[in-house]
Design an enzyme around this catalytic site. Structure first.
Site, PDB file in Angstrom:
ATOM      1  N   GLN A  86       0.820  -1.213   0.000  1.00 10.96           N
ATOM      2  CA  GLN A  86       0.000   0.000   0.000  1.00 10.96           C
ATOM      3  C   GLN A  86       0.852   1.261   0.000  1.00 10.96           C
ATOM      4  O   GLN A  86       0.459   2.292  -0.552  1.00 10.96           O
ATOM      5  CB  GLN A  86      -0.950  -0.005   1.197  1.00 10.96           C
ATOM      6  CG  GLN A  86      -2.009  -1.093   1.130  1.00 10.96           C
ATOM      7  CD  GLN A  86      -2.819  -1.029  -0.159  1.00 10.96           C
ATOM      8  OE1 GLN A  86      -3.523  -0.063  -0.411  1.00 10.96           O
ATOM      9  NE2 GLN A  86      -2.724  -2.057  -0.991  1.00 10.96           N
ATOM     10  N   ASP A 108      -7.894  -5.257  -3.834  1.00 10.34           N
ATOM     11  CA  ASP A 108      -7.670  -4.224  -4.840  1.00 10.34           C
ATOM     12  C   ASP A 108      -8.066  -4.693  -6.232  1.00 10.34           C
ATOM     13  O   ASP A 108      -8.417  -3.875  -7.092  1.00 10.34           O
ATOM     14  CB  ASP A 108      -6.193  -3.813  -4.856  1.00 10.34           C
ATOM     15  CG  ASP A 108      -5.838  -2.888  -3.711  1.00 10.34           C
ATOM     16  OD1 ASP A 108      -6.757  -2.290  -3.124  1.00 10.34           O
ATOM     17  OD2 ASP A 108      -4.634  -2.763  -3.405  1.00 10.34           O
ATOM     18  N   HIS A 134      -8.385   0.077   4.672  1.00 13.78           N
ATOM     19  CA  HIS A 134      -8.207  -1.375   4.605  1.00 13.78           C
ATOM     20  C   HIS A 134      -7.641  -1.837   5.946  1.00 13.78           C
ATOM     21  O   HIS A 134      -6.665  -1.261   6.433  1.00 13.78           O
ATOM     22  CB  HIS A 134      -7.196  -1.785   3.538  1.00 13.78           C
ATOM     23  CG  HIS A 134      -7.370  -1.129   2.209  1.00 13.78           C
ATOM     24  ND1 HIS A 134      -6.728   0.036   1.849  1.00 13.78           N
ATOM     25  CD2 HIS A 134      -8.119  -1.486   1.137  1.00 13.78           C
ATOM     26  CE1 HIS A 134      -7.051   0.362   0.608  1.00 13.78           C
ATOM     27  NE2 HIS A 134      -7.916  -0.533   0.153  1.00 13.78           N
TER      28      HIS A 134
END
Length: 453
Positions: free
Chosen positions: A265, A368, A335
């Site tokens: 990320q 994702d 998330h």
């Protein structure tokens, strides 16, 4: 590599946690000053302003604002077969999940002869924004288009920035994803000007882009500021900020998995947030060691290192998982991964997160692309009050009220009383014009209260 925040020895309350937990600097209000003239220029000059903005901000003037159908189709024809297969599987799984989100109409019988029915009606026309900055996001095409289509939205327009390397059109992989989804209205427009173009509409060479009712999709701070500025004229999904990953882990977690997910990320943006919450100092140390190796080996080393070292990222040490749950619920991550013993039971106690990923085999990167869930999610702590993009985002509930004469007569006296209590007697008179016999009698003397403002 990554800052530490030590909360051991105490159990801070929500107010203290919100003040202490790391967050990215993302001042949308400050960006409004830069965005306002761009938006106004689009409103006043339309297509000419959009071409000028593309040259200024994207370094290229697109040949036309609307991407020709043959360019969209050609992008699909030249798409790498492996990428096509992956996109098709992503679309298939997203359709499975989002089809189950469809709402059914319900009818409530309030009284004999009196019903309230709730209809779910899709938005007439939506604009779907797909960013095109440091990375290419065909997955965001999928995540925006699929729920809109499953909701039954009859008119969709996609906007994505023009690219100097691709003849002034959006990236071909984005165009190919549009083609796979059957979207043929695509515009080579990015940034705040794209939001303005979708909100106001424009005309170029006789072709009209009609205004939309709703704009969804992630973008940079200028896209977010334009959404804030135009909210009211249009609906928006959220004011998305930099991406976030939170991880709640104990000593059963694999430090390599945790480190890999934090890096995954962090590669989005230097402002991306990566937060590990753990009651295991040994795990924290192992993750930090793994990060040192992984950051130096990854493609976007500088971007990842900046994100992990920033004020928005941290390893948070707590005494136990109870405090850990307090922390992740206060943080409300976009998330959130759970790497603990009995991860499903721990995940069931999470109240605030955009999406929760349970156990070591469900990394955020799965969500994702191919989990079937949606990756357009609330950021900046907004998951405590907002949800991710879904079919529901594109639907409006409309109450349909049906009462017959007997049903109105049965309740009409209460309507008259309440109308007079709010000093709105004409409301009651509208009922008495139909059923005069429900007149509740002389109104009590004395001054009438006024309706609260």
């Amino acid at each position: 590599m990554i800052p530490r925040l030590d909360l051991r020895g105490r159990r801070p309350g929500l107010r203290e946690l919100r003040a202490a937990l790391p967050r990215a600097d993302f001042d949308v209000e400050a960006a409004l000053g830069a965005v306002r003239p761009v938006v106004e220029d689009v409103r006043e000059r339309g297509a000419a302003a959009l071409h000028d903005a593309a040259e200024r901000f994207d370094g290229v003037r697109p040949p036309a604002l609307r991407v020709p159908a043959e360019v969209v189709a050609g992008a699909l024809e030249t798409l790498d077969p492996l990428v096509r297969a992956a996109l098709e599987e992503s679309i298939r799984r997203a359709r499975l999940v989002h089809a189950d989100q469809r709402r059914s109409e319900g009818v409530t019988r309030v009284a004999p002869g009196g019903t309230v029915r709730e209809r779910w009606v899709p938005v007439d026309r939506v604009g779907l924004y797909v960013p095109g900055g440091r990375a290419v996001y065909p997955s965001s095409v999928v995540m925006n288009v699929v729920p809109a289509q499953e909701a039954g939205v009859p008119s969709l327009a996609v906007a994505s920035p023009p690219q100097r390397d691709h003849g002034g059109w959006p990236h071909p992989t984005i165009l190919a994803a549009c083609a796979l989804l059957g979207v043929d209205e695509v515009y080579a427009v990015g940034g705040a000007q794209a939001v303005a173009a979708l909100a106001y509409g424009f005309e170029e060479d006789g072709a009209v882009c009609e205004p939309v009712s709703l704009v969804t999709g992630p973008g940079n701070i200028y896209v977010t500021a334009a959404k804030r500025l135009l909210k009211g004229l249009i609906g928006i999904d959220s004011e998305a900020g930099p991406t976030e990953i939170g991880v709640l882990a104990d000593d059963t977690a694999d430090p390599e998995h945790v480190a890999a997910d934090l890096v995954s990320q962090a590669e989005h943006d230097p402002l991306a947030a990566a937060v590990l919450v753990t009651d295991s100092p040994a795990l924290a140390a192992a993750v930090e060691e793994a990060l040192g190796r992984r950051v130096s080996a990854t493609k976007h080393t500088e971007r990842v290192a900046e994100a992990l070292a920033g004020r928005q990222s941290a390893v948070v040490l707590v005494d136990d998982l109870e405090v850990g749950l307090d922390v992740v619920n206060a943080y409300a991550a976009e998330h959130l991964e759970i790497h603990t013993a009995d991860a499903a039971a721990v995940a069931a106690r999470v109240r605030n997160a955009g999406a929760v990923f349970v156990g070591t085999w469900a990394p955020v990167s799965l969500g994702d692309y191919c989990a079937g869930s949606n990756h357009v999610l609330p950021t900046g702590g907004c998951a405590c009050h907002s949800s991710g993009l879904s079919v529901q985002s594109f639907l409006r509930g409309i109450h349909v009220v049906e009462y017959d004469e007997a049903a109105l007569r049965e309740v009409g006296g209460h309507v008259v009383v309440l109308a007079r209590a709010e000093d709105l007697p004409a409301h009651g008179e509208a009922v008495l014009a139909r059923v005069p016999e429900v007149e509740p009698g002389a109104w009590p003397p004395g001054p009438t209260g006024s309706r609260p403002s």
